[in-house]
Write a protein that holds these residues in place. Sequence first.
Motif, PDB file in Angstrom:
ATOM      1  N   GLY A   1      36.532  72.047  19.960  1.00 15.70           N
ATOM      2  CA  GLY A   1      37.137  72.674  18.756  1.00 15.70           C
ATOM      3  C   GLY A   1      38.101  72.110  17.722  1.00 15.70           C
ATOM      4  N   LEU A   2      39.070  72.836  17.126  1.00 16.74           N
ATOM      5  CA  LEU A   2      39.710  72.230  15.956  1.00 16.74           C
ATOM      6  C   LEU A   2      41.209  71.993  16.736  1.00 16.74           C
ATOM      7  N   ARG A   3      41.703  70.738  16.788  1.00 17.31           N
ATOM      8  CA  ARG A   3      42.729  70.571  17.283  1.00 17.31           C
ATOM      9  C   ARG A   3      43.626  69.429  16.562  1.00 17.31           C
ATOM     10  N   GLU A   4      45.192  69.351  16.889  1.00 13.31           N
ATOM     11  CA  GLU A   4      45.841  68.397  16.211  1.00 13.31           C
ATOM     12  C   GLU A   4      46.567  67.492  17.332  1.00 13.31           C
ATOM     13  N   LEU A   5      46.308  66.293  16.986  1.00 18.21           N
ATOM     14  CA  LEU A   5      46.746  65.350  18.035  1.00 18.21           C
ATOM     15  C   LEU A   5      47.968  64.387  17.448  1.00 18.21           C
ATOM     16  N   SER A   6      49.068  64.448  18.100  1.00 21.45           N
ATOM     17  CA  SER A   6      49.899  63.409  17.852  1.00 21.45           C
ATOM     18  C   SER A   6      49.844  62.157  18.494  1.00 21.45           C
ATOM     19  N   ILE A   7      49.522  61.002  17.351  1.00 21.93           N
ATOM     20  CA  ILE A   7      49.474  59.768  17.920  1.00 21.93           C
ATOM     21  C   ILE A   7      50.426  58.570  17.568  1.00 21.93           C
ATOM     22  N   THR A   8      50.906  57.813  18.300  1.00 24.91           N
ATOM     23  CA  THR A   8      51.938  56.985  17.975  1.00 24.91           C
ATOM     24  C   THR A   8      51.099  55.767  17.592  1.00 24.91           C
ATOM     25  N   ARG A   9      51.422  55.087  16.578  1.00 24.35           N
ATOM     26  CA  ARG A   9      51.062  53.953  16.014  1.00 24.35           C
ATOM     27  C   ARG A   9      51.293  52.727  16.745  1.00 24.35           C
TER      28      ARG A   9
ATOM     29  N   VAL B   1      42.937  58.263   2.641  1.00 21.06           N
ATOM     30  CA  VAL B   1      42.957  58.730   4.175  1.00 21.06           C
ATOM     31  C   VAL B   1      43.200  57.533   5.113  1.00 21.06           C
ATOM     32  N   VAL B   2      42.824  56.441   4.897  1.00 20.13           N
ATOM     33  CA  VAL B   2      43.142  55.339   5.824  1.00 20.13           C
ATOM     34  C   VAL B   2      44.627  55.088   5.602  1.00 20.13           C
ATOM     35  N   GLY B   3      45.114  54.996   4.351  1.00 20.20           N
ATOM     36  CA  GLY B   3      46.489  54.826   4.195  1.00 20.20           C
ATOM     37  C   GLY B   3      47.375  55.798   4.727  1.00 20.20           C
ATOM     38  N   MET B   4      46.753  57.181   4.742  1.00 15.76           N
ATOM     39  CA  MET B   4      47.655  58.168   5.594  1.00 15.76           C
ATOM     40  C   MET B   4      47.780  57.886   7.064  1.00 15.76           C
ATOM     41  N   ILE B   5      46.699  57.354   7.503  1.00  8.82           N
ATOM     42  CA  ILE B   5      46.805  57.096   9.007  1.00  8.82           C
ATOM     43  C   ILE B   5      47.450  55.907   9.385  1.00  8.82           C
ATOM     44  N   ARG B   6      47.343  54.870   8.744  1.00  4.54           N
ATOM     45  CA  ARG B   6      48.018  53.655   8.967  1.00  4.54           C
ATOM     46  C   ARG B   6      49.630  53.985   8.591  1.00  4.54           C
ATOM     47  N   GLY B   7      50.433  53.208   9.339  1.00  3.24           N
ATOM     48  CA  GLY B   7      52.079  53.479   9.097  1.00  3.24           C
ATOM     49  C   GLY B   7      52.790  52.288   9.944  1.00  3.24           C
ATOM     50  N   GLU B   8      53.737  52.442   9.794  1.00  2.00           N
ATOM     51  CA  GLU B   8      54.792  51.606  10.802  1.00  2.00           C
ATOM     52  C   GLU B   8      54.547  51.734  12.541  1.00  2.00           C
ATOM     53  N   PRO B   9      54.368  50.431  12.944  1.00  2.09           N
ATOM     54  CA  PRO B   9      54.408  50.713  14.562  1.00  2.09           C
ATOM     55  C   PRO B   9      55.480  51.372  15.064  1.00  2.09           C
ATOM     56  N   GLY B  10      55.273  52.309  16.014  1.00  2.00           N
ATOM     57  CA  GLY B  10      56.242  52.959  16.877  1.00  2.00           C
ATOM     58  C   GLY B  10      56.449  54.569  15.990  1.00  2.00           C
ATOM     59  N   THR B  11      55.755  54.499  14.843  1.00  2.00           N
ATOM     60  CA  THR B  11      55.736  56.109  14.127  1.00  2.00           C
ATOM     61  C   THR B  11      54.477  56.919  14.451  1.00  2.00           C
ATOM     62  N   SER B  12      54.694  57.931  14.543  1.00  2.00           N
ATOM     63  CA  SER B  12      53.651  58.790  14.834  1.00  2.00           C
ATOM     64  C   SER B  12      52.896  59.644  13.778  1.00  2.00           C
ATOM     65  N   VAL B  13      51.645  59.937  13.851  1.00  2.00           N
ATOM     66  CA  VAL B  13      50.991  60.514  12.881  1.00  2.00           C
ATOM     67  C   VAL B  13      50.068  61.542  13.517  1.00  2.00           C
ATOM     68  N   LYS B  14      50.333  62.923  12.961  1.00  2.00           N
ATOM     69  CA  LYS B  14      49.322  63.799  13.452  1.00  2.00           C
ATOM     70  C   LYS B  14      47.958  63.928  12.856  1.00  2.00           C
ATOM     71  N   VAL B  15      46.956  63.744  13.518  1.00  2.00           N
ATOM     72  CA  VAL B  15      45.595  63.846  13.081  1.00  2.00           C
ATOM     73  C   VAL B  15      45.063  65.260  13.545  1.00  2.00           C
ATOM     74  N   GLY B  16      44.399  65.933  12.678  1.00  2.00           N
ATOM     75  CA  GLY B  16      43.791  67.188  12.638  1.00  2.00           C
ATOM     76  C   GLY B  16      42.080  66.836  12.718  1.00  2.00           C
ATOM     77  N   VAL B  17      41.631  67.322  13.878  1.00  2.00           N
ATOM     78  CA  VAL B  17      40.262  66.946  14.110  1.00  2.00           C
ATOM     79  C   VAL B  17      39.334  68.118  14.641  1.00  2.00           C
ATOM     80  N   LYS B  18      38.042  68.166  14.495  1.00  2.00           N
ATOM     81  CA  LYS B  18      37.017  69.039  14.733  1.00  2.00           C
ATOM     82  C   LYS B  18      36.255  68.611  15.455  1.00  2.00           C
ATOM     83  N   GLY B  19      36.098  68.841  16.853  1.00  3.22           N
ATOM     84  CA  GLY B  19      34.983  68.175  17.686  1.00  3.22           C
ATOM     85  C   GLY B  19      34.477  69.100  18.572  1.00  3.22           C
ATOM     86  N   GLU B  20      33.907  68.592  19.800  1.00  2.00           N
ATOM     87  CA  GLU B  20      33.336  69.300  21.182  1.00  2.00           C
ATOM     88  C   GLU B  20      34.389  70.291  21.405  1.00  2.00           C
TER      89      GLU B  20
END
Length: 149
Positions: free
Chosen positions: A122-130, A101-120
């Motif tokens: 509700g369920l959502r997917e966030l696009s985050i630029t590394r 999972v750590v390897g899936m989240i990490r990547g090259e700077p400037g690239t994006s990763v979509k992280v699906g999370v469940k929290g207060e």
Amino acid sequence: MRIPSICITLGLVIGLLVPGAAMADQHTSQAHHGYKDDAKLPHGVIGISLQVGAERIGDPAILYVGMVHPEGPAQQAGLGHGDEVVSVDGTAVKGKRYEEVVGMIRGEPGTSVKVGVKGENGLRELSITRVAGDKLPKGPTGSHGSPAR
């Protein structure tokens, strides 16, 4: 979403932040808890650390966001302490090893990763630029990655 009080933290708070900081890449003394060769990991980070927990003893492990860097891209995208990570780039994390999972989240700077999370919220997917790990400001932080008082 609060981390349950019965949550079993396995001491696997890992580095998705800044090399050398408390919430960052594994120090040599911590290598037995995570990666054996951290140098092979991409240097792009989103500014979080993860905790492994479970609701009850014997339950499957769950990955929670332990800390969020107050100036990092994850915080700006709305990722919060206690959110449960359920997917990365559309791939479910259930049944995956922590290191995977750590390897899936990490990547090259400037690239994006979509992280699906469940929290207060509700369920959502966030696009985050590394960002490059050394681009996040280093400094003292308090509980859950907030600035120290």
